[in-house]
Motif scaffolding. Structure first.
Motif, PDB file in Angstrom:
ATOM      1  N   LYS A   7      33.744  -7.241  46.533  1.00 31.85           N
ATOM      2  CA  LYS A   7      34.704  -7.965  47.353  1.00 31.85           C
ATOM      3  C   LYS A   7      36.063  -7.947  46.654  1.00 31.85           C
ATOM      4  N   GLY A   9      40.323  -8.570  46.704  1.00 31.17           N
ATOM      5  CA  GLY A   9      41.464  -9.276  47.279  1.00 31.17           C
ATOM      6  C   GLY A   9      42.766  -8.583  46.929  1.00 31.17           C
ATOM      7  N   THR A  50      40.152  -8.317  51.570  1.00 31.83           N
ATOM      8  CA  THR A  50      40.909  -9.405  52.182  1.00 31.83           C
ATOM      9  C   THR A  50      42.303  -9.505  51.571  1.00 31.83           C
ATOM     10  N   LEU A  52      45.286 -11.943  50.205  1.00 33.53           N
ATOM     11  CA  LEU A  52      45.569 -13.274  49.674  1.00 33.53           C
ATOM     12  C   LEU A  52      47.071 -13.499  49.689  1.00 33.53           C
ATOM     13  N   THR A  89      47.575 -16.009  41.518  1.00 36.96           N
ATOM     14  CA  THR A  89      46.684 -16.200  42.669  1.00 36.96           C
ATOM     15  C   THR A  89      45.488 -15.264  42.594  1.00 36.96           C
ATOM     16  N   THR A  90      45.747 -14.003  42.235  1.00 34.16           N
ATOM     17  CA  THR A  90      44.677 -13.015  42.114  1.00 34.16           C
ATOM     18  C   THR A  90      43.694 -13.427  41.031  1.00 34.16           C
ATOM     19  N   ALA A  93      41.512 -16.355  42.124  1.00 31.11           N
ATOM     20  CA  ALA A  93      40.491 -15.970  43.100  1.00 31.11           C
ATOM     21  C   ALA A  93      39.307 -15.284  42.423  1.00 31.11           C
ATOM     22  N   GLU A  96      37.446 -18.059  40.388  1.00 31.77           N
ATOM     23  CA  GLU A  96      36.746 -18.970  41.301  1.00 31.77           C
ATOM     24  C   GLU A  96      35.630 -18.270  42.065  1.00 31.77           C
ATOM     25  N   LYS A  97      35.485 -16.945  41.821  1.00 30.96           N
ATOM     26  CA  LYS A  97      34.451 -16.114  42.452  1.00 30.96           C
ATOM     27  C   LYS A  97      34.614 -16.011  43.974  1.00 30.96           C
ATOM     28  N   GLU A  98      35.852 -16.188  44.435  1.00 28.37           N
ATOM     29  CA  GLU A  98      36.137 -15.915  45.849  1.00 28.37           C
ATOM     30  C   GLU A  98      36.120 -14.412  46.109  1.00 28.37           C
ATOM     31  N   ILE A  99      36.486 -13.640  45.091  1.00 23.77           N
ATOM     32  CA  ILE A  99      36.452 -12.183  45.164  1.00 23.77           C
ATOM     33  C   ILE A  99      35.861 -11.670  43.852  1.00 23.77           C
ATOM     34  N   ASP A 100      35.425 -10.410  43.855  1.00 19.99           N
ATOM     35  CA  ASP A 100      34.931  -9.795  42.620  1.00 19.99           C
ATOM     36  C   ASP A 100      36.073  -9.189  41.826  1.00 19.99           C
TER      37      ASP A 100
END
Length: 439
Positions: A7, A9, A50, A52, A89-90, A93, A96-100
């Protein structure tokens, strides 16, 4: 429907309101063509890729890293806060494990900005990767960090910031400094006496093609990363090694950049240089994004790509192979080198003259570091320019021992108006920043 294996971002920030000049190579079109390519190729239709939106960094985030003279507001613009914020921000993310994985496609760039900032160098005012890294250290308590800088120009600013940090591995692959700005990044630049070996420079000769770059990644960078075992890998993803770049002399390609990314597996990539605005950047960035997402990048090619025309010579190949042997030998001997550099001294000094080519400033600097076997050592920087302030900056590292912390406060508190216009203190043990101004 395609699904990303990792995933990924993306943050875009073209900085419409910031430019050195309307026709300067570092201008907003660098990212606008890439944005168009990403949308035209339908990358955001792929599940797992995605976009961001960048946040802004705070003054405190900048002051963790830099001594800005006379202050942060005088050497930055809102665009610098958003560019660094895009990297931040990257990083958030990813942590926070929102993306890999994440790619900050932002400008202005940052890797020529050193710890002391009197103005702009190499199009850079503040170091956006370092600001991101030190925020992540403060917020998420990450320890060992590896930065692999693949910009064609040596990342002398990032090297300066982490010169004395044994917990940050800085590797720079770049065109030989004898042939290109900033004229640094030689093999014997290994880091300060408390961190010898954690700075690794891999200077490559002009006209190196993807064969040479990928050889360096496979035979130097990956073995060193395996030894160092970082918690996170950052790629300063400069793209001016491309064969069509107007201000460099290398022969890398979009396919090569994608394969480099696939091998390196960075957690976070941050855009740095790259000035072939139409002929390279949209394709290079597309390849990097696909590689970060774990998708096939085999069909990504520039319109005029010809592998035979840009292939490196046998002399270049032999030179890179010898360079690899020497760099790896120095890495393997780093503990011995560290002992020799530390010796029996209590302090080590490093005098320097630094040229700010963008703002035409000459800085004279004397840096003193306390020799320490327990931490990175407190740093004292006496800095003045030919047209501005005379300042003292004291940096206490995040893992400072008691003696180094006491030395730092002694340096800060004993400085006065007879010697300096202003005195700064970065105490990373308490995430504290102090400044005394005498003029």
């Amino acid at each position: 429907m395609l699904t990303a294996k990792k995933k990924t971002g993306l943050v875009f920030f073209p900085a419409f309101d910031w430019a050195i000049s309307p026709t300067h190579p570092e201008r907003e079109e660098r990212l606008l063509y890439t944005q168009d390519q990403v949308f035209e190729e339908g990358l955001f239709d792929i599940e797992g890729i995605t976009e961001l939106k960048p946040d802004l960094v705070r003054v405190q985030d900048v002051e963790r890293v830099h001594f800005c003279v006379p202050d942060v507001w005088n050497v930055t613009t809102e665009s610098h806060f958003i560019s660094a914020g895009g990297a931040k921000t990257t990083g958030m993310a990813v942590l926070e494990k929102e993306i890999d994985r994440g790619f900050a496609l932002v400008r202005p760039p940052g890797h020529h900005a050193m710890r002391v900032v009197h103005g702009a160098r190499g199009f850079c005012n503040v170091n956006i990767e370092a600001i991101m890294i030190e925020f992540l250290r403060a917020a998420y308590n990450i320890g060992k960090v590896a930065i692999v800088d693949t910009d064609c120009h040596h990342g002398d600013g990032t090297q300066d910031i982490y010169w004395h940090d044994p917990n940050t591995l800085f590797i720079s692959i770049h065109q030989d400094g004898r042939t290109l700005y900033p004229g640094s990044g030689f093999r014997n630049e290994l880091g300060g006496p408390n961190a010898a070996g954690t700075t690794v420079n891999i200077p490559l000769p002009p006209n190196t093609s993807e064969e040479g770059f990928l050889y360096a990644i496979k035979n130097i960078v990956l073995p060193i990363l395996d030894d160092f075992k970082p918690d996170i890998i950052i790629n300063s993803a400069g793209q001016d090694n491309h064969y069509s770049d107007p201000i460099t002399n290398m022969n890398f390609s979009a396919q090569g950049y994608a394969e480099l990314t696939s091998l390196l597996k960075p957690d976070i990539a941050v855009l740095e240089g790259g000035y072939s605005i139409e002929g390279a950047l949209p394709y290079v960035n597309l390849g990097i994004i696909l590689a970060m997402a774990g998708l096939d990048y085999g069909k990504v090619k520039e319109p005029k790509y010809n592998a035979d025309r840009i292939r490196q010579t046998q002399d270049v190949t032999r030179y890179i192979e010898k360079t690899a042997e020497k760099v790896l030998t120095m890495w393997q001997q780093r503990e011995q080198i560290k002992e020799e550099l530390q010796g029996i001294k209590k302090f080590d000094e490093r005098p320097r003259r630094i040229f700010y080519d963008t703002d035409n400033i000459i800085e004279t600097q004397k840096e003193t570091v306390r020799i320490c076997h327990d931490c990175g050592g407190t740093i004292r920087i006496d800095s003045s320019t030919d047209q501005g302030y005379h300042i003292l900056g004291v940096h206490i590292p995040i893992n400072a021992c008691k003696d180094c912390r006491e030395t730092g406060y002694q340096w800060y508190e004993s400085a006065d108006a007879k010697g300096f216009d202003m005195v700064f203190l970065q105490d990373r043990t308490e995430d504290k920043y102090l400044c005394r101004k005498f003029k």
